[in-house]
Design an enzyme around this catalytic site. Structure first.
Site, mmCIF file in Angstrom:
data_model
loop_
_atom_site.group_PDB
_atom_site.id
_atom_site.type_symbol
_atom_site.label_atom_id
_atom_site.label_comp_id
_atom_site.label_asym_id
_atom_site.label_seq_id
_atom_site.Cartn_x
_atom_site.Cartn_y
_atom_site.Cartn_z
ATOM 1 N N HIS A 96 -25.067 30.812 7.062
ATOM 2 C CA HIS A 96 -24.036 30.920 6.012
ATOM 3 C C HIS A 96 -23.767 32.419 5.765
ATOM 4 O O HIS A 96 -24.080 32.955 4.701
ATOM 5 C CB HIS A 96 -24.539 30.229 4.742
ATOM 6 C CG HIS A 96 -23.477 29.915 3.739
ATOM 7 N ND1 HIS A 96 -22.135 30.169 3.950
ATOM 8 C CD2 HIS A 96 -23.556 29.363 2.493
ATOM 9 C CE1 HIS A 96 -21.446 29.788 2.891
ATOM 10 N NE2 HIS A 96 -22.266 29.300 1.994
ATOM 11 N N GLN B 278 -21.950 33.925 2.575
ATOM 12 C CA GLN B 278 -22.721 33.918 1.329
ATOM 13 C C GLN B 278 -23.651 35.127 1.255
ATOM 14 O O GLN B 278 -23.763 35.779 0.219
ATOM 15 C CB GLN B 278 -23.533 32.620 1.233
ATOM 16 C CG GLN B 278 -24.312 32.508 -0.062
ATOM 17 C CD GLN B 278 -23.421 32.342 -1.278
ATOM 18 O OE1 GLN B 278 -22.598 31.443 -1.301
ATOM 19 N NE2 GLN B 278 -23.558 33.196 -2.286
HETATM 20 N N1 NVA Z 1 -28.037 25.091 2.167
HETATM 21 C C1 NVA Z 1 -26.919 24.494 1.465
HETATM 22 C C2 NVA Z 1 -25.956 25.554 1.028
HETATM 23 C C3 NVA Z 1 -24.763 25.053 0.268
HETATM 24 C C4 NVA Z 1 -23.809 26.134 -0.099
HETATM 25 C C5 NVA Z 1 -26.247 23.458 2.351
HETATM 26 O O1 NVA Z 1 -26.090 23.721 3.547
HETATM 27 O O2 NVA Z 1 -25.900 22.385 1.853
HETATM 28 N N1 CP Z 2 -22.261 28.597 -2.047
HETATM 29 C C1 CP Z 2 -21.316 27.857 -1.440
HETATM 30 O O1 CP Z 2 -21.020 28.025 -0.243
HETATM 31 O O2 CP Z 2 -20.725 26.956 -2.251
HETATM 32 P P1 CP Z 2 -19.735 25.765 -1.853
HETATM 33 O O3 CP Z 2 -20.556 24.745 -1.081
HETATM 34 O O4 CP Z 2 -19.237 25.236 -3.153
HETATM 35 O O5 CP Z 2 -18.638 26.311 -0.989
#
Ligand code: NVA
Ligand code: CP
Length: 305
Positions: free
Chosen positions: A132, A135
């Protein structure tokens, strides 16, 4: 013309790239706060493809693109041909002929890699099972704003060795800081899956309290990420002792920050006392998705400006 670059994982950019992007993010944010229009992406189009749910990612990319003078189109698996088995390579050919940037939130990293290999325009990872990067871009911008450079600092990751954890570990290698990781047994970091070059920048701890000792930032995330819902019951039991609470924060430096990418589950991975307490910067962190990604999009389209 700027050379085609994608942002699929944190290590796709060098420290020099990040120096530039963070500096631009602060400049763009400052201008935005003063209500001064800045429209470098006038007439440009971002296509956003979501195979998983989102609040922050959709909002920050859509608002960010609009604020930079362009427009954003939202597609999801449910009501596009992607959900009916159109090959990702074919979708990439078509989408990238009609747009200037693409952002994708999907499952396996392989899907976004295949899309990017067939795209004429920059592709941004808006979250995969493995990473990610957007983020962590926002998180490090937030750290810099509150505490200055992150180089040489120590970040503690508590909980699941998921996409967020992997990306923190990559960031530590690129930007030269340390990560302490504490996961329950059986959920440890897999360096290869995290895409790491080595183990110099991280240490694994069986005891979460010990992992927090003397660190500059404590961060965590949900115990069950999107796509892993079938494991939820087992995870609730396994992670019960990996809740970031006041005892853990008391081990960290007094000026340590707390971050969480959100959405959060109070009483599971973090107590309300910590996430709603004075060391938490979660709202700045969420807002910085907007500013960091505006700088990222500017950089991918124009290179250094
Ligand atoms: N680790 C989480 C982050 C969500 C923003 C997921 O992948 O669901
Ligand atoms: N932190 C994040 O990526 O949030 P969302 O899943 O709401 O996009």
């Amino acid at each position: 013309m700027n050379t085609l670059r994608h942002y699929l994982q944190f290590k796709d950019f060098s420290r020099q790239d990040y120096d530039h992007v963070f500096q631009r993010a602060r400049w763009i944010k400052d201008k935005f706060k003063r209500y001064e229009p800045y429209h470098p992406l006038f007439d440009r189009t971002l296509v956003m493809i979501f195979e998983k749910a989102s609040t922050r990612t959709r909002l920050s990319f859509e608002a960010g693109m609009h604020q930079l003078g362009g427009s954003a189109i939202y597609l999801n698996t449910r009501d596009s041909q992607l959900g009916r088995g159109e090959p990702v390579e074919d979708a990439a050919q078509v989408v990238s002929r009609m747009s200037d940037l693409v952002m994708i939130r999907t499952f396996e990293q392989d899907i976004i890699e295949r899309f990017a290999a067939n795209s004429r325009v920059p592709v941004i990872n808006g979250l995969t099972n493995e990473y990610h990067p957007c983020q962590i871009l926002a998180d490090i911008l937030t750290f810099i704003e509150h505490r200055g450079p992150i180089q040489g600092k120590t970040v503690t990751w508590i909980g699941d060795s998921n996409n967020m954890c992997n990306t923190w570990l990559q960031a530590a290698e690129v930007l030269d800081f340390n990560v302490h990781v504490s996961t329950p047994p059986g959920y440890e970091v897999e360096p290869e899956r995290a895409g790491l070059y080595g183990t110099d920048h991280f240490e694994q701890f069986a005891d979460p309290l010990e992992a927090c000792r003397g660190v500059d930032l404590v961060t965590t995330d949900v115990w069950t990420s999107m796509g892993f819902e079938a494991e939820n019951e087992a995870r609730m039991k396994a992670f019960a002792d990996w809740c970031v609470d006041a005892d853990m924060m008391a081990q960290a430096r007094p000026e340590a920050l707390f971050m969480h990418c959100l959405p959060a589950h109070r009483g599971e991975e973090v107590t309300a006392e910590v996430i709603d307490g004075p060391q938490s910067v979660v709202w700045d962190e969420a807002e910085n998705r907007l500013h960091a990604q505006k700088a990222l999009m500017e950089y991918l389209v124009f290179g250094k400006v």
